[in-house]
Design a protein around this motif. Structure first.
Motif, PDB file in Angstrom:
ATOM      1  N   ARG A 188       0.823  -1.211   0.000  1.00 26.31           N
ATOM      2  CA  ARG A 188       0.000   0.000   0.000  1.00 26.31           C
ATOM      3  C   ARG A 188       0.858   1.262   0.000  1.00 26.31           C
ATOM      4  NH1 ARG A 188      -2.643  -0.383   5.470  1.00 26.31           N
ATOM      5  NH2 ARG A 188      -3.698   1.534   4.831  1.00 26.31           N
ATOM      6  N   PHE A 189       2.086   1.141   0.467  1.00 21.82           N
ATOM      7  CA  PHE A 189       2.913   2.330   0.666  1.00 21.82           C
ATOM      8  C   PHE A 189       3.907   2.567  -0.461  1.00 21.82           C
ATOM      9  CE2 PHE A 189       1.743   0.507   4.825  1.00 21.82           C
ATOM     10  CZ  PHE A 189       0.855   1.503   5.231  1.00 21.82           C
ATOM     11  N   PHE A 190       3.850   1.732  -1.502  1.00 19.31           N
ATOM     12  CA  PHE A 190       4.667   2.001  -2.680  1.00 19.31           C
ATOM     13  C   PHE A 190       4.090   3.202  -3.413  1.00 19.31           C
ATOM     14  CE2 PHE A 190       6.068  -2.716  -3.153  1.00 19.31           C
ATOM     15  CZ  PHE A 190       6.951  -2.540  -2.084  1.00 19.31           C
ATOM     16  N   ALA A 191       4.974   4.047  -3.933  1.00 22.89           N
ATOM     17  CA  ALA A 191       4.517   5.280  -4.595  1.00 22.89           C
ATOM     18  C   ALA A 191       3.596   4.987  -5.767  1.00 22.89           C
ATOM     19  CB  ALA A 191       5.729   6.090  -5.054  1.00 22.89           C
ATOM     20  N   ASP A 192       3.922   3.983  -6.558  1.00 24.04           N
ATOM     21  CA  ASP A 192       3.115   3.641  -7.723  1.00 24.04           C
ATOM     22  C   ASP A 192       3.036   2.119  -7.819  1.00 24.04           C
ATOM     23  OD1 ASP A 192       1.844   3.303 -10.105  1.00 24.04           O
ATOM     24  OD2 ASP A 192       3.208   4.553 -11.294  1.00 24.04           O
ATOM     25  N   PRO A 193       2.013   1.505  -7.220  1.00 19.41           N
ATOM     26  CA  PRO A 193       1.918   0.041  -7.180  1.00 19.41           C
ATOM     27  C   PRO A 193       1.902  -0.637  -8.549  1.00 19.41           C
ATOM     28  CG  PRO A 193       0.363   1.030  -5.651  1.00 19.41           C
ATOM     29  CD  PRO A 193       0.910   2.148  -6.498  1.00 19.41           C
ATOM     30  N   LEU A 194       1.499   0.085  -9.579  1.00 20.36           N
ATOM     31  CA  LEU A 194       1.434  -0.520 -10.910  1.00 20.36           C
ATOM     32  C   LEU A 194       2.736  -0.394 -11.687  1.00 20.36           C
ATOM     33  CD1 LEU A 194      -2.162   0.401 -12.089  1.00 20.36           C
ATOM     34  CD2 LEU A 194      -1.311  -1.764 -11.211  1.00 20.36           C
ATOM     35  N   HIS A 195       3.664   0.390 -11.173  1.00 25.13           N
ATOM     36  CA  HIS A 195       4.962   0.552 -11.840  1.00 25.13           C
ATOM     37  C   HIS A 195       6.053   0.470 -10.776  1.00 25.13           C
ATOM     38  CE1 HIS A 195       2.011   2.530 -14.515  1.00 25.13           C
ATOM     39  NE2 HIS A 195       2.734   1.967 -15.466  1.00 25.13           N
ATOM     40  N   LEU A 196       6.330  -0.750 -10.368  1.00 20.51           N
ATOM     41  CA  LEU A 196       7.255  -0.953  -9.259  1.00 20.51           C
ATOM     42  C   LEU A 196       8.707  -0.844  -9.701  1.00 20.51           C
ATOM     43  CD1 LEU A 196       5.555  -4.033  -7.533  1.00 20.51           C
ATOM     44  CD2 LEU A 196       5.126  -1.599  -7.152  1.00 20.51           C
ATOM     45  N   PRO A 225      12.629  -2.118  -9.366  1.00 24.48           N
ATOM     46  CA  PRO A 225      13.126  -3.499  -9.272  1.00 24.48           C
ATOM     47  C   PRO A 225      13.111  -4.068  -7.862  1.00 24.48           C
ATOM     48  CG  PRO A 225      14.460  -2.272 -10.813  1.00 24.48           C
ATOM     49  CD  PRO A 225      13.519  -1.273 -10.207  1.00 24.48           C
ATOM     50  N   ILE A 226      13.567  -3.295  -6.879  1.00 17.05           N
ATOM     51  CA  ILE A 226      13.609  -3.809  -5.508  1.00 17.05           C
ATOM     52  C   ILE A 226      12.196  -4.004  -4.964  1.00 17.05           C
ATOM     53  CG2 ILE A 226      13.719  -1.520  -4.406  1.00 17.05           C
ATOM     54  CD1 ILE A 226      15.682  -2.811  -2.385  1.00 17.05           C
ATOM     55  N   GLU A 227      11.263  -3.136  -5.364  1.00 16.39           N
ATOM     56  CA  GLU A 227       9.874  -3.286  -4.951  1.00 16.39           C
ATOM     57  C   GLU A 227       9.252  -4.512  -5.610  1.00 16.39           C
ATOM     58  OE1 GLU A 227       8.633   1.413  -4.232  1.00 16.39           O
ATOM     59  OE2 GLU A 227       8.378   0.497  -6.214  1.00 16.39           O
ATOM     60  N   ARG A 228       9.559  -4.724  -6.883  1.00 17.58           N
ATOM     61  CA  ARG A 228       9.018  -5.876  -7.599  1.00 17.58           C
ATOM     62  C   ARG A 228       9.485  -7.186  -6.968  1.00 17.58           C
ATOM     63  NH1 ARG A 228       6.663  -6.179 -12.153  1.00 17.58           N
ATOM     64  NH2 ARG A 228       7.265  -4.063 -12.727  1.00 17.58           N
ATOM     65  N   GLU A 229      10.750  -7.225  -6.577  1.00 21.27           N
ATOM     66  CA  GLU A 229      11.295  -8.430  -5.950  1.00 21.27           C
ATOM     67  C   GLU A 229      10.546  -8.746  -4.661  1.00 21.27           C
ATOM     68  OE1 GLU A 229      15.506 -10.023  -3.989  1.00 21.27           O
ATOM     69  OE2 GLU A 229      15.508  -8.244  -5.294  1.00 21.27           O
ATOM     70  N   TYR A 230      10.302  -7.711  -3.878  1.00 16.19           N
ATOM     71  CA  TYR A 230       9.565  -7.908  -2.630  1.00 16.19           C
ATOM     72  C   TYR A 230       8.130  -8.337  -2.924  1.00 16.19           C
ATOM     73  CZ  TYR A 230       7.136  -7.050   1.709  1.00 16.19           C
ATOM     74  OH  TYR A 230       6.359  -7.214   2.829  1.00 16.19           O
ATOM     75  N   ALA A 231       7.504  -7.686  -3.897  1.00 21.25           N
ATOM     76  CA  ALA A 231       6.111  -7.970  -4.224  1.00 21.25           C
ATOM     77  C   ALA A 231       5.930  -9.397  -4.734  1.00 21.25           C
ATOM     78  CB  ALA A 231       5.601  -6.967  -5.262  1.00 21.25           C
ATOM     79  N   GLU A 232       6.857  -9.863  -5.536  1.00 22.91           N
ATOM     80  CA  GLU A 232       6.778 -11.229  -6.057  1.00 22.91           C
ATOM     81  C   GLU A 232       6.912 -12.239  -4.920  1.00 22.91           C
ATOM     82  OE1 GLU A 232       9.799 -11.355  -9.031  1.00 22.91           O
ATOM     83  OE2 GLU A 232       8.590 -10.269 -10.523  1.00 22.91           O
TER      84      GLU A 232
END
Length: 294
Positions: A145-153, A155-162
């Motif tokens: 919820r706290f990512f600035a743009d959840p639809l455009h993560l 790389p480090i955010e994408r790794e966590y999200a996956e």
């Protein structure tokens, strides 16, 4: 203040669902239609529709996702989950789901794995209202919820999200399907205490073909799961349990004797449905690893 009371109720519902899932891996429609929460009976699923909007709550409580359903619920960029608007106008049932987004209230994603059987995922948050594509975007992990743009993560955010998607969605679904297939019992010792049962991969999920499918899984109690992962316990392609030779010769306490040594030579307890039984090819591959480790 109203939102705080509603949030407290939702958390009570989550806690009750967590108790059921810990024991059974899944929750049934019957349980969802009359869930005992705080001395009251609450409905947690709509009778006929995919979105449940209780009259006494400000926002949607649960949504159903079904692979066989009429909507195209899907993952987005391997990290989030898209949930299609209910057909018709953008209002109706969609309105309260939009309120969950506006009020930042958590909901339940009910993943249907069989008729009348679900794996609940919670808390799930609506993080975007994608009106152009007539869908809501759900985050399966609160931190998303706290990512600035959840639809455009990034790389480090994408790794966590996956990683979160695997832990919050794929693993609970795998455990639910496995425990359902094996009727909540260990395939080795037949222990039926659900809270002590895991879904073990035959071919590990760190390998490309280690898929979270029922014929690549076993319902094992925690001691036999640990022994299987450590190649101290093997299962042959003809479903015979084998214990590591050195372990068989070791002298220790009753846990070793009754829990492991006496399992040597036992025939695996299999699911009733043939389609749910462990793949002999997968067992053969894994059994070779066990024999090599001996």
């Amino acid at each position: 203040m109203e939102s705080e009371v509603e949030l407290h109720l939702r958390r009570m519902i989550f806690d009750r669902l967590a108790e059921i899932v810990a024991e059974n891996g899944v929750v049934t429609r019957t349980q969802l239609e009359a869930l005992e929460v705080g001395g009251q009976t609450r409905r947690v699923i709509d009778r006929n529709r995919g979105i449940w909007n209780p009259k006494d709550l400000s926002a949607t409580l649960s949504v159903v996702s079904s692979p066989q359903g009429p909507y195209f619920d899907t993952h987005v960029d391997d990290s989030l989950f898209a949930y299609d608007y209910r057909s018709g106008s953008t209002g109706g049932d969609n309105r309260k789901l939009r309120r969950a987004y506006e009020l930042e209230l958590p909901i339940i994603l009910l993943r249907r794995i069989e008729t009348g059987v679900f794996v609940p995922v919670f808390p799930v948050y609506v993080v975007a209202d994608d009106a152009a594509n007539r869908r809501f975007i759900l985050a399966l992990d609160e931190s998303l919820r706290f990512f600035a743009d959840p639809l455009h993560l990034r790389p480090i955010e994408r790794e966590y999200a996956e990683r979160a998607l695997k832990q919050r969605l794929h693993q609970p679904e795998f455990r639910g399907r496995i425990l359902l297939a094996y009727e909540q019992r260990c395939a080795v010792c037949t222990l039926r205490h659900g809270k002590l049962l895991d879904a073990a991969h035959i071919i590990g999920d760190d390998k490309p073909h280690g898929l979270p499918v029922v014929d690549n899984g076993l319902s094992l109690c925690k001691i036999h799961h640990a022994a299987y992962d450590a190649n101290l316990l093997g299962i042959s392609p003809d479903y015979i349990v084998c214990i590591n030779r050195e372990l068989m010769e070791e002298i220790d306490g009753p846990m070793l004797r009754h829990g492991l040594q006496e399992m040597h030579g036992r025939t695996l307890t299999l699911p009733t449905r043939r389609a749910d039984r462990p793949s002999k090819d997968r067992l053969a591959e894994r059994f070779n690893e066990f024999r090599t480790a001996v």
